[in-house]
Design an enzyme around this catalytic site. Structure first.
Site, short mmCIF file in Angstrom:
data_model
loop_
_atom_site.label_atom_id
_atom_site.label_comp_id
_atom_site.label_asym_id
_atom_site.label_seq_id
_atom_site.Cartn_x
_atom_site.Cartn_y
_atom_site.Cartn_z
N ASP A 36 9.71 -0.31 3.10
CA ASP A 36 9.64 -1.61 2.47
C ASP A 36 10.93 -2.38 2.57
O ASP A 36 11.99 -1.82 2.80
CB ASP A 36 9.39 -1.42 0.96
N LYS A 58 6.58 -6.66 7.09
CA LYS A 58 5.90 -7.58 8.02
C LYS A 58 4.41 -7.66 7.73
O LYS A 58 3.81 -8.69 7.89
CB LYS A 58 6.10 -7.09 9.46
N MET A 173 10.79 -8.32 -11.37
CA MET A 173 10.17 -9.49 -10.70
C MET A 173 10.15 -10.69 -11.63
O MET A 173 9.21 -11.47 -11.60
CB MET A 173 8.73 -9.15 -10.25
#
Ligand code: SAH
Length: 506
Positions: A36, A58, A173
């Protein structure tokens, strides 16, 4: 066909040293590594060279269809009998979608194992000096996603519980939604003056920390242009950072330093600087390769018994000399009665690795020191072997011949220019974000000048402290128009690192 296996490995938050031993073991066995964005790419070096490396960034992201694709990939490789490492930032089971990957593997009948990692909250807390729990402040901690509720009306987070009771809260996050989360905590009863820390790129040399309170942290983050990836730590324990901070206040914390040594030699020096807190950019200006012809060295080796002394003036000379000896089917015994002189302790240590205890190590670790240390020894009429780089100073052969010795100087290796310079280092120089550049031999200076052009180099190094290992290298710097700011008294990498530390602490 044998069924494969998928190891879900937590890569930790960034510092490669935080990988578990089991995680490393799995990487060493891997035939496929799916990694990752948040997993430190350096860890891929543990995987065998021929392992397939697939960047999931990707194909992945936050979107479900991308996650489905990753799941399919893991299942496909597992069913094909491969040993797969799914390398995930932090811990696979903390906001890592590891659960979903395991479900897909279970359904397809592919065996898996889960190797935990240091999750971002723990890494950030440790490296920012914030104990997540503390008997004087709080007995609980919660890890919460800052992304929840996007598109949902009902919040799955119990904001009342999170806000009351005073437990530490760590948001993942949560930078883009920071203001909303802080407002919610106040609405639900947490004191606006509660301390908050934002920790970005935790545990790496690029770690950034902004502190404030629930009431003002969003403004501060905005003013600082603070971006993900970062965790937000909320709670009274954040106040302990002031006293417990240890990582981002080391002598070279926040300093960006370029190391110009050859790629296979930079490591040791880079880690010395990194341990002092520096963010190191390796920009090799030298590549070491075999000589165009081995004839000279081979001839000398075939008549080794006729030499009284072998003089070695770098670790490279040691390595190339002994590798050639080995290639010719010989070893240290071929040196028989030949005495060995090393320019300094590092070179002597390298020779020790090939079974040689050096007879002579000058007090002054440079060519002049070698010459001086021979002045008390009778070498008149003696043959001295001095295997060296293609571009080397003449002082040793010249001066030893004045003492009556006959010096043979075969080329043992060549210093050549690399194909190109590190784009990251050049970019950093262009952005004027570099604090210091280090030169550990004259060739590093020569080569960089040759590759960039003297004018451009001098311009790029305006405001950058130039650190040189010793007077010869410094002389080369000055000849090429560079001012030397840092030079140690003793010409070793350890002393150079300490001189850099002193320079920036002053
Ligand atoms: N599984 C990961 C979390 C992945 S979710 C873990 O256990 O850490 C991605 C979020 O993790 C980022 O948005 C950020 O909040 C956090 N994160 C991951 N690495 C980080 C780091 N080095 N520093 C700060 N936050 C990090």
């Amino acid at each position: 066909m044998h069924s494969g296996i998928v190891y879900l490995v937590g890569a930790g938050p960034g510092d490669p040293g935080l990988l578990t031993l089991r995680g490393r073991e799995c990487l060493q066995m891997a035939q496929v590594v799916v990694y990752d964005y948040l997993a430190n790419e350096q860890l891929l070096n543990y995987a065998p060279e021929d392992a397939e490396r697939i960047y999931a960034g990707k194909i992945g992201g936050r979107h479900n269809q991308d996650q489905d694709e990753i799941n399919r990939l893991l299942v496909e490789k597992g069913l094909a009998g491969r040993v797969v490492v799914r390398l995930k930032g932090g811990d696979p089971f903390v906001f890592g979608r590891g659960g979903e990957e395991c479900e897909a593997l279970r359904e397809a009948g592919v065996p898996f194992e889960i190797i935990p990692g240091v999750t971002a909250a723990l890494g950030a807390a440790a490296y920012a000096g914030i104990p997540l729990t503390h008997r004087d402040f709080t007995a609980s901690v919660a890890f919460v996603t800052g992304q929840e509720g996007k598109g949902k009306d009902e919040s799955a987070i119990d904001w009342d519980r999170l806000s009351l009771g005073g437990g530490t809260v760590v948001f993942y996050m949560g930078i883009t939604t920071l203001r909303r989360s802080m407002d919610r905590m106040i609405e639900h009863g947490r004191a606006p003056q509660t301390p908050v820390a934002l920790v970005r790129w935790a545990t790496t040399s690029g770690q950034q920390v902004v502190t404030g309170t629930i009431a003002d942290i969003a403004d501060k983050a905005e003013a600082a242009g603070f971006k993900p990836p970062a965790v937000t730590i909320v709670g009274d324990v954040v106040g302990l950072r002031e006293r417990l901070r240890w990582f981002d206040n080391r002598p070279l914390s926040g300093r960006k330093i370029i190391v110009t040594r050859a790629a296979d030699q930079a490591g040791e020096f880079s880690s010395l600087l990194a341990r002092l807190g520096a963010s190191v950019l390796e920009c090799p200006t030298i590549e070491l390769v075999e000589p165009e012809s081995w004839d000279g060295l081979d001839a000398a080796i075939s008549s080794l018994s006729g030499f009284s002394w072998l003089v070695l003036t770098s670790g490279n000379a040691v390595r190339f000399f002994f590798h050639r000896l080995d290639a010719l089917g010989l070893d240290a015994r071929a040196l028989g009665g030949c005495k060995v002189c090393a320019v300094g302790p590092k070179t002597a240590e390298a020779a020790r690795g090939f079974g040689i205890r050096c007879d002579l190590v000058p007090a002054d670790y440079k060519a002049e020191g070698v010459v001086a240390s021979f002045s008390g020894i009778d070498i008149s009429g003696k043959k001295i072997l001095y295997p060296r780089a293609d571009r080397a100073r003449e002082i040793i052969p010249q001066e030893l011949e004045k003492l009556g010795a006959r010096v043979t100087t075969p080329v043992a290796y060549r210093n050549i220019l690399p194909d190109r310079l590190s784009p990251e280092a050049i970019f950093a120089l262009e952005k004027r974000s570099v604090d210091c550049i280090t030169f550990t031999s004259s060739s590093t200076v020569h080569n960089l000048t040759q590759m960039l052009g003297a004018d451009l180099l001098v311009d790029m190094l305006k405001g950058v402290a130039v650190a040189s290992i010793g007077p010869i290298t410094s002389g080369t710097c000055r000849e090429l128009g560079l001012k030397v700011d840092i030079e140690p008294h003793e010409y070793t990498l350890v002393e150079l690192a300490e001189a850099i530390e002193r320079h920036f602490s002053a």
